[in-house]
Design an enzyme around this catalytic site. Structure first.
Site, PDB file in Angstrom:
ATOM      1  N   ASN A 238       0.831  -1.207   0.000  1.00 38.17           N
ATOM      2  CA  ASN A 238       0.000   0.000   0.000  1.00 38.17           C
ATOM      3  C   ASN A 238       0.860   1.249   0.000  1.00 38.17           C
ATOM      4  O   ASN A 238       1.968   1.262   0.530  1.00 38.17           O
ATOM      5  CB  ASN A 238      -0.966  -0.005   1.186  1.00 38.17           C
ATOM      6  CG  ASN A 238      -0.381   0.663   2.410  1.00 38.17           C
ATOM      7  OD1 ASN A 238      -0.473   1.888   2.579  1.00 38.17           O
ATOM      8  ND2 ASN A 238       0.261  -0.114   3.274  1.00 38.17           N
TER       9      ASN A 238
ATOM     10  N   ASN B  49       4.860   5.987   3.563  1.00 45.30           N
ATOM     11  CA  ASN B  49       4.035   6.659   2.562  1.00 45.30           C
ATOM     12  C   ASN B  49       3.794   8.142   2.814  1.00 45.30           C
ATOM     13  O   ASN B  49       3.029   8.775   2.095  1.00 45.30           O
ATOM     14  CB  ASN B  49       2.695   5.927   2.448  1.00 45.30           C
ATOM     15  CG  ASN B  49       2.875   4.485   2.028  1.00 45.30           C
ATOM     16  OD1 ASN B  49       3.690   4.178   1.165  1.00 45.30           O
ATOM     17  ND2 ASN B  49       2.142   3.584   2.658  1.00 45.30           N
ATOM     18  N   THR B  50       4.429   8.693   3.846  1.00 44.31           N
ATOM     19  CA  THR B  50       4.437  10.137   4.081  1.00 44.31           C
ATOM     20  C   THR B  50       5.879  10.594   3.973  1.00 44.31           C
ATOM     21  O   THR B  50       6.726  10.132   4.742  1.00 44.31           O
ATOM     22  CB  THR B  50       3.873  10.487   5.469  1.00 44.31           C
ATOM     23  OG1 THR B  50       2.499  10.112   5.535  1.00 44.31           O
ATOM     24  CG2 THR B  50       3.983  11.982   5.743  1.00 44.31           C
TER      25      THR B  50
ATOM     26  N   LYS C 203       5.412   3.004  17.189  1.00 47.77           N
ATOM     27  CA  LYS C 203       5.427   1.972  16.140  1.00 47.77           C
ATOM     28  C   LYS C 203       6.641   2.179  15.259  1.00 47.77           C
ATOM     29  O   LYS C 203       6.842   3.276  14.714  1.00 47.77           O
ATOM     30  CB  LYS C 203       4.142   2.026  15.314  1.00 47.77           C
ATOM     31  CG  LYS C 203       4.027   0.881  14.310  1.00 47.77           C
ATOM     32  CD  LYS C 203       2.625   0.810  13.712  1.00 47.77           C
ATOM     33  CE  LYS C 203       2.451  -0.442  12.846  1.00 47.77           C
ATOM     34  NZ  LYS C 203       1.065  -0.583  12.354  1.00 47.77           N
TER      35      LYS C 203
END
Length: 341
Positions: free
Chosen positions: A120, A191-192, A228
């Site tokens: 993703n 994804n950032t 995380k």
């Protein structure tokens, strides 16, 4: 068998993000109908007499099942009751950001059934922390909603400069802390742009310190705080994070996020290929952390034995996402029943 047939004949030919959205909506609707919810809970979730507490950890109440849902599936917190209905022991929602954002352009979700993996590049698409807080407040207004262990995963808004990351995380923490059993600071999504730079201890220390203080003040109680981390951290960087967890007296670590160690294209890969590194990171964290901080192990758990291996490596709790996609609605309850037997 019926789910496998449905997956092979229909789901493999349908856009993954569309299926994801329909699944979330379907579970939301099913959980809102008492008779349907009770039937599904009894069939796929916890069987009568088999639901029992497994661990309390830093939480205020026992967790009814060792396997929980990883962040990223329920990005808005709208189907917590539905995921509980299917037998997940706890549900982590988000990632939430201070400001609403659409995420990256589609296509941004791909399945690889031959290796039981998902890729993703969603980019924290969500309606923002204030909307998330309203959704979680509504959940907690019901007896059933209050009974579910819910974690809130927070990340940085894409347009926020890295130098302003502390304030961005604090805003989200203040918004959702009152309604969460625990918070997770996500600095490991690929994804950032630039987000993983915040995993360095010098950048991470002020974020975790400020978020912890803001969350406790907003909730009027201690809100267990986790960080995380990515599986792609070098071993010495995993050690540095562990040392910071002990220094700041954090409640624990979620290990691990998706990996960029693949050649499939942009975005992070989750699922079975991640399992060896996730196990190694969990094992290393436990060595460095000692027995007290809680480790939530996530990455490649597809079977009962995978869950047992992760627990043996040092995890206290488990999370899954990709295996739920391939295993279907009966999968989480089956895993939790086996691991609590």
């Amino acid at each position: 068998m019926l789910y496998n047939l449905l997956y092979k004949s229909v789901l493999t030919h349908t856009d993954p993000e569309k299926i994801h959205d329909l699944t979330i909506k379907g579970l939301q609707v099913a959980a809102a109908v008492p008779l349907v919810s009770d039937l599904l809970r009894g069939t796929w979730g916890y069987l009568p007499g088999r639901r029992r507490p497994t661990i309390s950890g830093p939480f205020a109440r026992p967790v009814p099942g060792v396997l929980g849902l990883a962040a990223g599936m329920d990005k808005e917190g709208k189907t917590v009751a539905g995921m509980d209905m299917l037998g997940f022991g706890f549900v982590e929602v988000g990632t939430f950001t201070a400001k609403a954002q659409p995420g990256n352009e589609a296509p941004r979700l791909w399945r690889y059934p031959d290796v039981r993996a998902v890729r993703n590049k969603m980019g924290f698409n969500n309606s923002g922390a204030d909307e998330a807080a309203a959704t979680l407040r509504k959940l907690r207004s019901t007896k059933r909603g209050r009974s579910i262990i819910v974690g809130a995963n927070i990340g940085k808004t894409k347009v926020t400069p890295l130098e302003d990351a502390v304030a961005d995380y604090v805003y989200s923490a203040r918004a959702v802390a009152r309604w969460a059993d625990y918070l997770v600071v996500n600095v490991s999504s690929p994804n950032t742009p630039g987000l993983r730079n915040l995993q360095s201890v010098d950048s991470l220390r002020p974020i975790l310190t400020a978020v912890g203080q803001a969350a406790d003040k907003a909730a009027g109680r201690h809100v267990p705080l986790f960080v995380k981390i990515a599986p792609d951290l070098a071993d010495e960087d995993v050690d540095a994070v562990a040392a910071l967890v002990l220094e700041l007296k954090l409640d624990g670590v979620v290990a691990t996020n998706t990996t960029i160690a693949h050649n499939l294209g942009e975005g992070g890969l989750s699922g079975a290929p991640l399992r060896p590194r996730a196990l190694a990171v969990v094992r290393r964290l436990r060595e460095k952390l000692g027995p007290e901080p809680t480790i939530i192990g996530v990455g490649g758990i597809s079977s009962i034995q995978d869950g047992r291996d992760m627990l043996a490596a040092g995890a206290n709790l488990l999370q899954a996402y990709s295996a739920f996609i391939y295993g279907g609605p009966a999968w989480p309850g089956r895993i939790n029943r086996a691991l609590s037997a």
